[in-house]
Design a protein around this motif. Structure first.
Motif, PDB file in Angstrom:
ATOM      1  N   ALA A  41      -3.937  -6.139  -4.482  1.00  0.00           N
ATOM      2  CA  ALA A  41      -3.500  -7.167  -5.425  1.00  0.00           C
ATOM      3  C   ALA A  41      -4.588  -7.442  -6.464  1.00  0.00           C
ATOM      4  N   ARG A  42      -5.836  -7.519  -6.025  1.00  0.00           N
ATOM      5  CA  ARG A  42      -6.941  -7.795  -6.961  1.00  0.00           C
ATOM      6  C   ARG A  42      -7.164  -6.653  -7.938  1.00  0.00           C
ATOM      7  N   ALA A  43      -6.937  -5.423  -7.465  1.00  0.00           N
ATOM      8  CA  ALA A  43      -7.172  -4.254  -8.314  1.00  0.00           C
ATOM      9  C   ALA A  43      -5.938  -3.923  -9.160  1.00  0.00           C
ATOM     10  N   GLY A  44      -4.843  -4.617  -8.922  1.00  0.00           N
ATOM     11  CA  GLY A  44      -3.618  -4.315  -9.658  1.00  0.00           C
ATOM     12  C   GLY A  44      -3.081  -2.931  -9.338  1.00  0.00           C
ATOM     13  N   ALA A  45      -3.324  -2.494  -8.082  1.00  0.00           N
ATOM     14  CA  ALA A  45      -2.907  -1.143  -7.678  1.00  0.00           C
ATOM     15  C   ALA A  45      -1.801  -1.242  -6.631  1.00  0.00           C
ATOM     16  N   ARG A  46      -0.944  -0.234  -6.571  1.00  0.00           N
ATOM     17  CA  ARG A  46       0.141  -0.257  -5.577  1.00  0.00           C
ATOM     18  C   ARG A  46      -0.380  -0.047  -4.169  1.00  0.00           C
ATOM     19  N   HIS A  47      -1.446   0.754  -4.032  1.00  0.00           N
ATOM     20  CA  HIS A  47      -1.955   1.076  -2.697  1.00  0.00           C
ATOM     21  C   HIS A  47      -3.456   0.819  -2.609  1.00  0.00           C
ATOM     22  N   ALA A  48      -3.902   0.413  -1.419  1.00  0.00           N
ATOM     23  CA  ALA A  48      -5.334   0.317  -1.137  1.00  0.00           C
ATOM     24  C   ALA A  48      -5.548   0.838   0.278  1.00  0.00           C
ATOM     25  N   VAL A  49      -6.551   1.695   0.442  1.00  0.00           N
ATOM     26  CA  VAL A  49      -6.844   2.305   1.735  1.00  0.00           C
ATOM     27  C   VAL A  49      -8.325   2.079   2.033  1.00  0.00           C
ATOM     28  N   ALA A  50      -8.604   1.371   3.118  1.00  0.00           N
ATOM     29  CA  ALA A  50      -9.984   1.012   3.444  1.00  0.00           C
ATOM     30  C   ALA A  50     -10.726   2.187   4.075  1.00  0.00           C
ATOM     31  N   THR A  51     -12.028   2.255   3.805  1.00  0.00           N
ATOM     32  CA  THR A  51     -12.908   3.261   4.414  1.00  0.00           C
ATOM     33  C   THR A  51     -14.224   2.577   4.785  1.00  0.00           C
ATOM     34  N   THR A  52     -15.134   3.368   5.339  1.00  0.00           N
ATOM     35  CA  THR A  52     -16.402   2.801   5.811  1.00  0.00           C
ATOM     36  C   THR A  52     -17.362   2.433   4.692  1.00  0.00           C
TER      37      THR A  52
END
Ligand SMILES: *Cc1c(COP(=O)(O)O)cnc(C)c1O
Length: 375
Positions: A41-52
């Motif tokens: 939501a903050r990045a205005g992107a449809r997807h966010a995938v967390a990594t280390t």
């Protein structure tokens, strides 16, 4: 000693960690999913995938773009070494472009001169929180050339009124303690591209086709398969719980950081030999760091390193500017010359900036910097 930076944690972060420990679900699970939707939501992107980390985010983003051995990827040298290392982790070769003399971000005109038939992507680094010239970079290579945003420093920064994170094909963020919000370590891939998001999700957890969370929801009735070489780049729910609390405070933290930068800018603007950070009208700076450049002047004027030494004596931490990657022993055999990068790096320094920097401490910093540069 006034530090260069400090993380901003409160009781809410500690309570959130305690809650996760009570649930018993400590690796990539519901908290990671919650944090991902907040970052999307903050990045205005449809997807966010967390990594280390952002380094591992960059590695997976490059693989998902299809980058591999034999490919060249153009990036700035005036950035943290992880930007180039990730390109090498993906098996490709970083090609360094120079920066713009005003913004200190990668220069699209210089990028255009370095494009070859092997060039497979361009990496825009939003250095210290100032968005790069994204529209310029989109036309620097042939049509359709993938653009990756290294937004490690830039959560909350904007480009032409929209947050960074979905302007190119894919973007990567860092949550290391040097950045505006942190969980110790952590990274994120954001994208509007569903295929890239799905590929990164797969690669971050050993290439398994079914995640732990999905298997849990199906009560163990579905089984994963492994079709591709993956990695263990999973964030923990312990970290994500901190991230959720940190991102709730992001607007407040950014406003306080900007207030510090505004005070520095007012104190230093028009003061020879200080060049303050650029504020182009297309970008809202997130001030992950505050960097000034000391223009070379008359002989005998204190050098950047003299100023850093003087500030240490005054109890103020500062650091030399970003070290160009092409001058590091790991990369120096390439023999490239990047005149703007080298000049800015030699003449710039970081000053303390964090949300809780007291006004009285900042007044002391300003006073000592002005004294040191004009002595
Ligand atoms: C901090 C930083 C990174 C690396 O982030 P980690 O989360 O520490 O891996 C990459 N690129 C840039 C521009 C950075 O400033």
């Amino acid at each position: 000693m006034i530090p260069l930076t400090r993380p901003e944690f409160g009781d809410t972060e500690a309570r959130a960690v305690a809650e996760v420990l009570k649930t018993g679900w400590v690796v990539q699970g519901p908290k990671v999913a919650e944090f991902e939707s907040m970052v999307a939501a903050r990045a205005g992107a449809r997807h966010a995938v967390a990594t280390t980390s952002c380094t591992t985010a960059l590695h997976l983003a490059l693989i998902a773009l299809g980058i591999g051995p034999g490919d060249e990827v153009i990036c700035p040298s005036y950035t943290f070494i992880a930007t180039a290392n990730a390109i090498r982790h993906a098996g490709a070769t970083p090609v360094f472009a120079d920066i713009d003399d005003a913004t200190w971000n990668i220069d699209p005109a210089d990028v255009a001169t370095r494009v070859t038939r092997k060039t497979k992507a361009i990496v825009a680094v939003h250095q210290v929180g100032l968005a790069a010239d994204l529209d310029g970079l989109k036309t620097a290579g042939p049509a359709g050339m993938p653009l990756l945003e290294d937004a490690a420093c830039a959560i909350g920064a904007t480009y032409k009124g929209r947050p960074v994170g979905a302007h190119g094909n894919v973007a990567c963020f860092s949550f290391h303690p040097r950045k505006a919000i942190t969980m110790g370590e952590g990274g994120m891939v954001t994208t509007d591209d569903t295929a890239i998001a799905a590929h990164v999700r797969l690669l971050r957890s050993h290439g398994a086709t079914v995640s732990d969370l999905e298997r849990h929801k199906a009560q163990g009735q579905i089984y994963e398969e492994y079709r591709e070489l993956g990695y263990n780049y999973r964030l923990t729910d312990i970290q994500a719980a901190i991230g959720v609390e940190q991102i709730k405070r992001l607007d407040d933290l950014l406003a306080r950081r900007r207030a510090v930068a505004v005070r520095y800018n007012a104190a230093f603007s028009g003061t020879e030999p200080i060049q303050i950070p650029a504020q182009p009208d297309y970008a809202q700076h997130s001030y992950q760091s505050y960097v000034i450049r000391l223009r070379p002047g008359r002989n005998g004027r204190p050098t950047r390193d003299d100023v850093i030494r003087q500030l240490v004596e005054d109890g103020i931490s500062s650091r030399r500017g970003i070290s160009p990657i092409h001058l590091e022993p790991l990369y120096s055999s390439r023999g490239v010359s990047l005149p703007v990068t080298e000049a800015v790096a030699a003449e710039s320094l970081f000053l303390p900036l964090y949300a809780s920097l007291a006004e009285s401490d900042q007044s002391r910093i300003i006073d000592r910097v002005l004294r040191a540069v004009t002595s």
